[in-house]
Design an enzyme around this catalytic site. Structure first.
Site, PDB file in Angstrom:
ATOM      1  N   LYS A  49      59.903  68.058  83.434  1.00 44.29           N
ATOM      2  CA  LYS A  49      60.487  66.769  83.812  1.00 44.29           C
ATOM      3  C   LYS A  49      60.553  65.945  82.537  1.00 44.29           C
ATOM      4  O   LYS A  49      59.971  64.857  82.422  1.00 44.29           O
ATOM      5  CB  LYS A  49      59.612  66.123  84.907  1.00 44.29           C
ATOM      6  CG  LYS A  49      60.205  64.908  85.579  1.00 44.29           C
ATOM      7  CD  LYS A  49      61.339  65.217  86.535  1.00 44.29           C
ATOM      8  CE  LYS A  49      61.984  63.928  87.012  1.00 44.29           C
ATOM      9  NZ  LYS A  49      63.213  64.138  87.794  1.00 44.29           N
ATOM     10  N   ASP A  99      52.806  75.217  91.141  1.00 45.64           N
ATOM     11  CA  ASP A  99      52.223  75.292  92.477  1.00 45.64           C
ATOM     12  C   ASP A  99      53.315  75.078  93.521  1.00 45.64           C
ATOM     13  O   ASP A  99      53.453  75.846  94.476  1.00 45.64           O
ATOM     14  CB  ASP A  99      51.135  74.221  92.618  1.00 45.64           C
ATOM     15  CG  ASP A  99      50.518  74.212  94.002  1.00 45.64           C
ATOM     16  OD1 ASP A  99      50.198  75.310  94.509  1.00 45.64           O
ATOM     17  OD2 ASP A  99      50.365  73.122  94.584  1.00 45.64           O
ATOM     18  N   ASP A 121      55.474  78.151  96.185  1.00 45.42           N
ATOM     19  CA  ASP A 121      55.495  78.147  97.657  1.00 45.42           C
ATOM     20  C   ASP A 121      56.943  78.175  98.126  1.00 45.42           C
ATOM     21  O   ASP A 121      57.310  78.893  99.048  1.00 45.42           O
ATOM     22  CB  ASP A 121      54.810  76.894  98.231  1.00 45.42           C
ATOM     23  CG  ASP A 121      53.352  77.134  98.615  1.00 45.42           C
ATOM     24  OD1 ASP A 121      52.686  77.943  97.942  1.00 45.42           O
ATOM     25  OD2 ASP A 121      52.881  76.502  99.590  1.00 45.42           O
TER      26      ASP A 121
HETATM   27  C1  IPM Z   1      47.349  77.764  94.939  1.00 46.24           C
HETATM   28  C2  IPM Z   1      46.700  76.786  95.865  1.00 46.24           C
HETATM   29  C3  IPM Z   1      45.691  75.952  95.100  1.00 46.24           C
HETATM   30  C4  IPM Z   1      46.432  75.202  94.026  1.00 46.24           C
HETATM   31  C5  IPM Z   1      44.869  74.974  95.964  1.00 46.24           C
HETATM   32  C6  IPM Z   1      44.188  75.665  97.121  1.00 46.24           C
HETATM   33  C7  IPM Z   1      43.895  74.183  95.142  1.00 46.24           C
HETATM   34  O1  IPM Z   1      47.639  75.992  96.504  1.00 46.24           O
HETATM   35  O2  IPM Z   1      46.641  78.626  94.392  1.00 46.24           O
HETATM   36  O3  IPM Z   1      48.562  77.676  94.737  1.00 46.24           O
HETATM   37  O4  IPM Z   1      46.969  74.117  94.270  1.00 46.24           O
HETATM   38  O5  IPM Z   1      46.477  75.706  92.901  1.00 46.24           O
HETATM   39 MN    MN Z   2      49.686  76.499  96.022  1.00 45.72          MN
END
Ligand code: IPM
Ligand code: MN
Length: 364
Positions: free
Chosen positions: A194, A250, A254
C-alpha cells in the site's frame, strides 16, 4: 538410489479440529516412511488453548524445547471460542502461535494456491476464471503490525494503537526466497503493498526494487493491496509469486483459498533459519471439533510440504500431493466439499494412505 533418512518431527496438534486433521497428516508421513524406508520419530507437544488449560501458557517452554530439538514441526490449529468471546482475556491462544513464530524465527510463510479440477464446480468463482490458477504467496510472518511496538491502550482506555514497522533486513530475507521460488516457476514476482499510503510499503518497494537487479530473469511488478484483492478473484492466473507483508498476506490468502474450493485445502510452510513449521492455513473450526468431519487435505498437504522443504524429499512429497489429487478426483471428500456424500476426516486420511501405497507399488 534411495536416500534413507532418520528425522525427528514435532507434532503440535493444538486446538479444535487441529488434533483430528494433524493425525491424518502424520498417517501420510508414516505411510511415506514405510514405503521409502525412512525413520520418522514423532514428539507431541501442547500449544494454544490446550496448553493454556494445562500450563497457563499458550506456548510453554516445554513445547519450545520439543520444537527446537526437532528437524521439522507439523502444526494443526490454534483458537478457542471461550477466548474469542472475551476481549478482556489476559492470555489468548493466538499469542501462542505468534510467540511460536517469533521464538522459532519463522520469518516466511509460504502458501501455495492451486485449483483442483474436480473442485472447480464448487467454487463460487467461474470455472474459466480459476481453471489453471497456480500461484504461491510469500507472506512475511514475524514483523509488521502483528508485532510492532508500541501497542496498547491510552491510560483512560478510550484509545488503542498498533504500530507497523519493518526493517530492510526483514524485507530482504523473505524477498530473496520469493525471487528464488519465482526462478523455478513462472518468473514473475508481484509485490503487494500500500505504497500510496504507508511508509513501510514504500520501504518494501525500494528494497525489493534494488534486490530485483540481482535477478534479471524475473519480472517484478507492484500492486496495491486493494487492487490485488480484486485481481486475485477476477484474474488469478495473472499471479505467479506474490510477495507481501504480514497482515496483507493473512487477508489475501484466506481470499485466495476460494480458488481451491475450500479453506480446508490449503497447506503452508513457515520457514525459519534453523527449522521450519508446516500447517494448514485454516483455523481451529471449533464447531466441527471432535466430529470427524473436518477436511484433512490442508494438513496432509502440509505434511507433503514438510517432506520437500524441510528434508528435500521431493519425490515423497509429490507422491502425497498426487495421492491427494487422486482422492479428490474420486470425490472422496469431506462435507465442506461434498455435503451430499461426505466422507469422514479419518476415512479421507485412510484413503490417502491407501493411495500412497498404490502409487508407490505402481512405481516400483
Ligand atoms: C493465520 C491465522 C493467524 C494469523 C491467527 C490465528 C493469529 O489467521 O495463520 O493466518 O493471523 O496469522
Ligand atoms: Mn489467517
Amino acid at each position: 538410489m534411495m536416500n534413507k533418512m532418520k528425522k525427528n518431527i514435532a507434532i503440535l496438534p493444538g486446538d479444535g479440529i487441529g488434533p483430528e486433521v494433524t493425525s491424518q497428516g502424520v498417517k501420510a508421513l508414516s505411510a511415506i516412511a514405510e514405503v521409502y524406508e525412512h525413520e520418522f520419530d514423532y514428539t507431541e507437544a501442547l500449544v494454544g488453548a490446550a496448553a493454556i488449560d494445562a500450563t497457563g501458557n499458550p506456548f510453554p517452554p516445554e513445547t519450545e524445547e520439543v520444537c527446537k530439538k526437532a528437524d521439522a514441526i507439523l502444526f494443526g490449529a490454534i483458537g478457542h471460542p471461550k477466548y474469542d468471546d472475551d476481549p478482556k482475556a489476559k492470555v489468548r491462544p493466538e499469542q501462542g502461535l505468534l510467540a511460536m513464530r517469533k521464538k522459532l524465527g519463522l520469518f516466511a510463510n509460504v502458501r501455495p494456491v492451486t485449483s483442483y479440477e474436480a473442485l472447480l464446480p464448487i467454487s463460487p468463482l467461474k470455472e474459466e476464471v480459476i481453471k489453471g490458477a497456480d500461484f504461491v504467496v510469500f507472506r512475511e510472518l514475524t514483523g509488521g503490525i502483528y508485532f510492532g511496538q508500541p501497542r496498547g491502550r491510552s491510560e483512560d482506555g478510550t484509545k488503542a494503537f498498533d504500530t507497523c514497522n519493518y526493517s530492510k533486513e526483514e524485507i530482504l530475507k523473505i524477498s530473496k526466497l520469493a525471487f528464488e521460488a519465482a526462478a523455478n516457476r513462472g518468473k514473475r514476482v508481484t509485490l503487494v503493498d500500500k505504497a500510496n499510503v504507508l511508509a513501510t510499503s514504500r520501504l518494501w518497494r525500494e528494497t525489493v526494487q534494488e534486490l530485483a537487479k540481482d535477478y534479471p530473469s524475473i519480472t517484478l511488478d507492484f500492486m496495491f493491496v486493494d487492487n490485488a484483492a480484486m485481481k486475485i478473484i477476477q484474474n488469478p492466473k495473472y499471479f505467479d509469486v506474490v510477495l507481501t507483508e504480514n497482515m496483507f498476506g493473512d487477508i489475501i490468502t484466506d481470499e485466495a483459498s476460494v480458488i481451491s474450493g475450500s479453506l480446508g485445502m490449503l497447506p503452508s510452510a513457515s520457514i525459519g533459519a534453523e527449522r521450519s513449521l508446516f500447517e494448514p492455513i485454516h483455523g481451529s473450526y471449533p464447531q466441527a471439533a471432535g466430529k470427524n468431519i473436518a477436511n484433512p487435505f490442508g494438513a496432509i498437504l502440509s505434511a507433503a510440504m514438510l517432506l520437500e522443504y524441510a528434508f528435500g524429499l521431493v519425490e515423497e512429497s509429490k507422491v502425497i500431493q498426487k495421492a491427494v489429487m487422486n482422492v479428490v478426483d474420486k470425490g472422496f471428500v469431506t462435507e465442506d466439499i461434498n455435503p451430499g456424500n461426505a466422507k469422514t476426516t479419518e476415512e479421507v486420511g485412510d484413503k490417502v494412505v491407501e493411495t500412497i501405497h498404490e502409487l508407490s507399488s505402481v512405481n516400483s
